[in-house]
Design a protein around this motif. Sequence first.
Motif, short mmCIF file in Angstrom:
data_model
loop_
_atom_site.label_atom_id
_atom_site.label_comp_id
_atom_site.label_asym_id
_atom_site.label_seq_id
_atom_site.Cartn_x
_atom_site.Cartn_y
_atom_site.Cartn_z
N LEU A 671 3.18 36.96 51.20
CA LEU A 671 3.75 36.56 49.91
C LEU A 671 3.29 35.15 49.57
CD1 LEU A 671 7.41 37.92 50.16
CD2 LEU A 671 5.58 38.76 48.69
N ILE A 676 3.97 36.12 44.35
CA ILE A 676 5.40 36.15 44.04
C ILE A 676 5.62 36.13 42.53
CG2 ILE A 676 7.54 34.82 44.19
CD1 ILE A 676 6.61 33.93 46.99
N ASN A 677 4.86 35.28 41.84
CA ASN A 677 5.01 35.22 40.38
C ASN A 677 4.67 36.55 39.72
OD1 ASN A 677 5.77 32.54 40.49
ND2 ASN A 677 3.67 31.78 40.30
N ILE A 703 10.05 45.18 49.90
CA ILE A 703 10.65 43.90 49.52
C ILE A 703 12.02 43.75 50.17
CG2 ILE A 703 11.60 42.60 47.58
CD1 ILE A 703 8.61 42.41 47.80
N GLU A 714 10.72 33.66 53.22
CA GLU A 714 10.38 34.99 52.74
C GLU A 714 11.61 35.69 52.17
OE1 GLU A 714 6.64 36.32 55.60
OE2 GLU A 714 8.71 36.72 56.23
N SER A 717 12.10 34.41 48.69
CA SER A 717 11.09 34.96 47.78
C SER A 717 11.37 36.42 47.47
CB SER A 717 9.70 34.80 48.40
OG SER A 717 9.40 33.44 48.63
N ALA A 718 11.71 37.19 48.50
CA ALA A 718 11.97 38.61 48.29
C ALA A 718 13.20 38.82 47.41
CB ALA A 718 12.16 39.30 49.64
N THR A 720 14.25 36.82 45.12
CA THR A 720 13.83 36.47 43.76
C THR A 720 13.09 37.62 43.11
OG1 THR A 720 13.62 34.15 44.45
CG2 THR A 720 12.57 34.79 42.38
N ILE A 721 12.24 38.29 43.88
CA ILE A 721 11.50 39.44 43.35
C ILE A 721 12.44 40.58 42.99
CG2 ILE A 721 9.79 41.21 43.94
CD1 ILE A 721 8.46 39.05 45.75
#
Length: 1450
Positions: A671, A676-677, A703, A714, A717-718, A720-721
């Motif tokens: 990631l 990520i974006n 995810i 991570e 980030s996950a 957020t996704i």
Amino acid sequence: MAAASCTVWDSVLELTKSAQVKNCDPQLWAIQLSSNLNSAGVDLPSVELAQLLVSHICFDNHVPITWKFLEKALSFNLVPPLLVLALLSTRQGITFIDIISILCHKGFLFYFYSIYLQGCSESTAPPGCIQAVYGTRKETCLFFFSSNCYPKPSTLLSHSVHKELAGFGDCCGLWIMKSIDDVVHLSQIFGEQLCETGLLLVEFVFSIMWQLLDASLDDEGLLELSAEKNSRWLPRREVMEIDGHENFSEKSNEHHEGLHKVNTTMAIELIGEFLKNKLTSRLLYLARQNMPSHWGSFIERLQLLVVHSAALRNSKHVTPDAFLQMTHDTCKVLSRECKTISQHEFHAVMFSGSLKSSVGQCHGASQSAIWLPIDLFLEDTMDGSQVTTTSAVENLISLVKALQAVNCTTWHDTFLGLWIASLRLVQRKTFEKNGEERKYCKAREEKLREHGLNREEKRTEERGEVSRMRKLEWNCDAKLELMGTKVNYQGVHNLFAFFQERNPSEGPVPRLDTGLSMLLSITTLVVANIIEEEESELIDETQQSPTNQRKEKQGKRRKGLITSLQQLGDYEGLLTPPHPVSSVANQAAAKATMFISGLTVSNGYSMSINDMPVNCSGNLRHLIVEACIARNMLDTSAYLWPGYVTLANQVPRSVPSQTPGWSSLMNGSPLTLSMINILVSTPASRFHNGDGFDGSLSAIEKIYEIAANGSDDEKISAATILCGASLVRGWNIQEHTILFIIKLLSPPAPADYSGSESHLINYAPLLNVLLVGISSVDCVQILSLHGLVPLLAGALMPICEAFGSAVPEVSWTLSSGEELSCHAVFSNAFTLLLRLWRFDHPPIDHVMGDIPPVGSHLSPEYLLLVRNSLLSSFGTSTRRQLRRRRYSKLLSLSVEPIFMDSFPKLKLWYRQHLECIASTFSGLVHGTPVHQIVDALLNLMFRRINRGVQPSTSTTSGSSLSSGPGAEDAQARLKIPAWDILEATPFALDAALTACAHGRLSPRELATGLKDLADFLPASLATIVSYLSAEVTRGIWKPASMNGTDWPSPAVNLSSVEQQIKKILAATGVDVPSLSVGGTYLATLPLPLAALVSLTITYKLDKMSERFLTLVGPALNALAAGCPWPCMPIIVSLWAQKVKRWSDYLVFSASRTVFHHNSDAVVQLLKSCFTSTLGLSPPHISSNGGVGALLGHGFGSHFSGGIAPVAPGILYLRVHRSVRDVIFMTEEILSLLMHSVRDIASSVLTRGAMEKLKKSKYGMRYGQVSLAAAMTRVKLAASLGSSLVWITGGLNLVQSLINETLPSWFISVHGLEQEGGESGGMVAMLRGYALAYFALFCGTFAWGVDSESAASKKRPTVLKAHLEFLASALEGKISLGCDWATAWAYTSGFVCLMVACTPKWVVEVDVDILKRVSKGLRQWNEEELAVALLGLGGVGTMGAAAELLIEIGL
């Protein structure tokens, strides 16, 4: 007496033997016997005589003369025919099947079997002749029997049964049938304990059919193929020996075989006679309806006969297909044949519902209007102020099934109506009316006509479609790409209008994303569940079937889905995708193009403009099909549908290469920031595996695994996704994404965790990302649509309990550099939790009107109860197991129940919240920890000022708190658990408000202090709202003058706001003279309300503040609505000055307040809803009615002069929750329905039309007017009224309507009944039918047509009371005030609709009440309807239905 009786029967036997020896004339024997029995006082027909004669004949006196004696005994009505038939089938303990078995094995009684069959069916031999052969071929005897002795079923069971049962009273008929039961043991075989004449008759006819069937199967060796391998009627075979036939075995085997085949064919043809005959088929229908297990076994064997019987195939009188069709016709005999006297017109439109005509909004009385309740439901669910605990999927399933049943439509039409209603919703959320619409209408129409788009119907080259212009009229919201300009036809004004696509309306309301979720996620789930329901029933049938035979995999519903989506392509205007998803639609079309072209779709394909096929333009149908494919309702064969992909030969110039997104993630890439974006902005539903099939679930599972098991970074980030585009626009996996988020909000405690604090504290950064990510208005509404609010609440409560109890000593530094504390996590969780229940409801509503009292409304306890109920029922039935199978295998939600006792701090706060509503605060003791916290809070709030503020106290007058040196350490003193701060907050607020009221604190300082408190602990906003709302309700504070000096002034735009409110109301036909506009009145607000609105306008409108304003905003709106006019316009004026782009939304919100204060305005708005929908509005509002006139284009946008007019339906759906007296609204809806019927009759049934109606042969169609058209509009009016009642008050209001409002209406005398004229009687009848539809629609909406919902459990009680009222009215025990024609039409119409559309309701009604209603219907010459009603009432009414069938001779 016994001796005398013996003498009578002895003399009968002697008379018979003597006549037999003398070969006496059978007629003379019968006359003499009748005379002797009459002299002896024996009632005829005689059961004892039947037993004696049959016993005498079988088999010692098996000679022609004795059979002729029996014939004459039947002809003279000396013996019951049915009993004779039963006795013949069970001689000497040998059943009917035993006889057939012996025939098949010994060949001895082939001939007697022929005679027996002739006892049930008229001989195919010449009249009066039946041949029975004994011994050798030469020894042939002809038995001359009259055909009247043993006629075929129509005569046997219509004539003989009439004589047996109807002609001799209930006691005699019951005695005969009990005698039959004693002979053939029907009650024991069928397991029914009731002993009723009709019930035994049904069982007897059914048993004869079954015996014939089993005998025929056994004759052909097919019985071994059945599930049970043998017959339930066939005992152990025993050889029956009869003297005098020792030489029978010497007969020719060929002759025996021929007679064997003849007998089998006769038996099969006799079964056909039973199925074709009107009376026996209806008796068999009763068996089918009320003995399903027995009927299932019977049908299984019947299908064996149809498939394998050679005799059936060789029959000259019946074919296998016709044979099977007769069984299907038998199933329909009573289900829809509810014709009543003089009701041809009503029933001609009763079951109409084909969606073959217009689907557009512009046709008020078109067939598209039958789906109006779906449009209303969908629009109502988009109200962001309402978060529900029930799933929109479940509610919509119930609604769709109800409409399908009541409208009697195919699943093709039903699904098509559902898709079109959902598409209309998206179009309303996408397109806003341009302010210059009227200005461009005429010019645009002229340009279109110049280019040949006139109203002529033209045929296209590809298929028989009407012209594009006519199709635009059908679609109403259609949009054409023409000359580079997007053009829309709006049916509301019946003109061409120039539309402009723009950003969604500003305001804290659900936007386009929620509408798209409704179409592509909720609606597809509805269709998937409806299809799975049918297929789960097929699975259950297969599993329960002993043969476990596979059923047809594709049911009618799946076929209906396919054909509906194929036809959906005809409605191009509704399929135009909104701009934000146009590229996604184009990619879906490109995917289909590539599939047809044989190219493989790359992993995670994402086409650029250069890669797109030439003119490859996708639409919403492509997205719908992709959603259905993803949910396994369709396969890729849909790409081959005609017209699905245009220009299929145009393939991409290059095969798309992989982009750094979902495909890279699935291939193992880490990631990175760029990835990520992309994953945040691109939903996982766009990901397809290498074969081109949907791989979105596996992607989102990946995810989730990272979020659960990855490193700390991570995980963030996950998370957020997950909360990105996959949540909002991942339509194919939306429910999975939500469940994954809820699962992550409840992380398990590590196995080695031993800390004193909750293990949740260690997950603070992850939890905070999730909480913030799902806090937007659209996300919360999407959660609500999926019915997952209770599960979310169950996950939020432990977080609130843990972080609210933690001391904020530890903080976490986020990637943005922001410090995250326990208070911040608690505030995000707590404010989100409060938005899930009716926290913002004004306190006054808890103690007045129809709102439930404190403790019974939606609350945290209720959320937990619903949550526990949902999880406990998860996977308990085949249908739920199929749904559970759709979910990811990684999901393993805990099903353990949760209760409020598990959260003591939350429970304590909630109790304090209720106390705040109920009474003023008191009891603050000086020196206690709470008092010290209050001091610290006041120092924090007013540290910038030098004047003191006193906290209220019960033991001391309080000390002055100043901003001296101690104030600087206020925050340090408040490093305590958040729950402790919330406990002290009401006392601090009380002190601050008291200081402001007494002049010790300026309004600006009060607002600043409240803002400082909310900034320090955003969760305190809940207490601020709760306290200030309660204080407004108490009314003890002096008003605040909004003069611009002490408090902010609304003077700049207050007059403009009031003018726009007036304009909105006028556009919907509402005129409120008391509404002040302009003037010089002094603008004032209650002090607590002024403080609250001043606090809200101090916030900057950004994403962080929006989370908290969405908590305060609805509370402020509801509170201001309950205050005297013009409080709401004042607040709107203040907010409009701050956020101009919210002006439309704010003004529209203010206009709703009028209906809170003025009941007459509510009536006017309801009237506008009816008149606009029915096309009865004044020309300036609408001309044709329908969905377009009722809902229009949705919420209006800016245009010259202010907000665009809003359709009456939209306005009502936004105001009905603010009207407390819902009973009043129900009564008004009922009244408006009755007046609408009169207006419909006046507009359709003119004087000339009535003359034509009288003279017309069929009374249906005459020129442009017809009673059918009137009934269609009456049904539409009833549909609208019932939808409004259901949406307004839900289950409780519907039950109140049926239990109280309708009976009261029928009893009351109505002035509208005194209408004369030609159509007076017709209007009265139409009113009755309108009420019938109205009541049934309401019931089906609230309870459903089956027993799946929890609400259906209350249905039997309400139905019992209502039908008891109808029975009493039919019996004359209740005096009705309405017109007799209205009462008759309602009663017959409601029962007819219930029988035809909701048969499962009938089974739930008390048997005695059904019999009373049936008896009353018969008094009104509604015999068939009475039979149909009894036929659906279960075994308890089956006997009465059969007796009625016999009595009326159907």
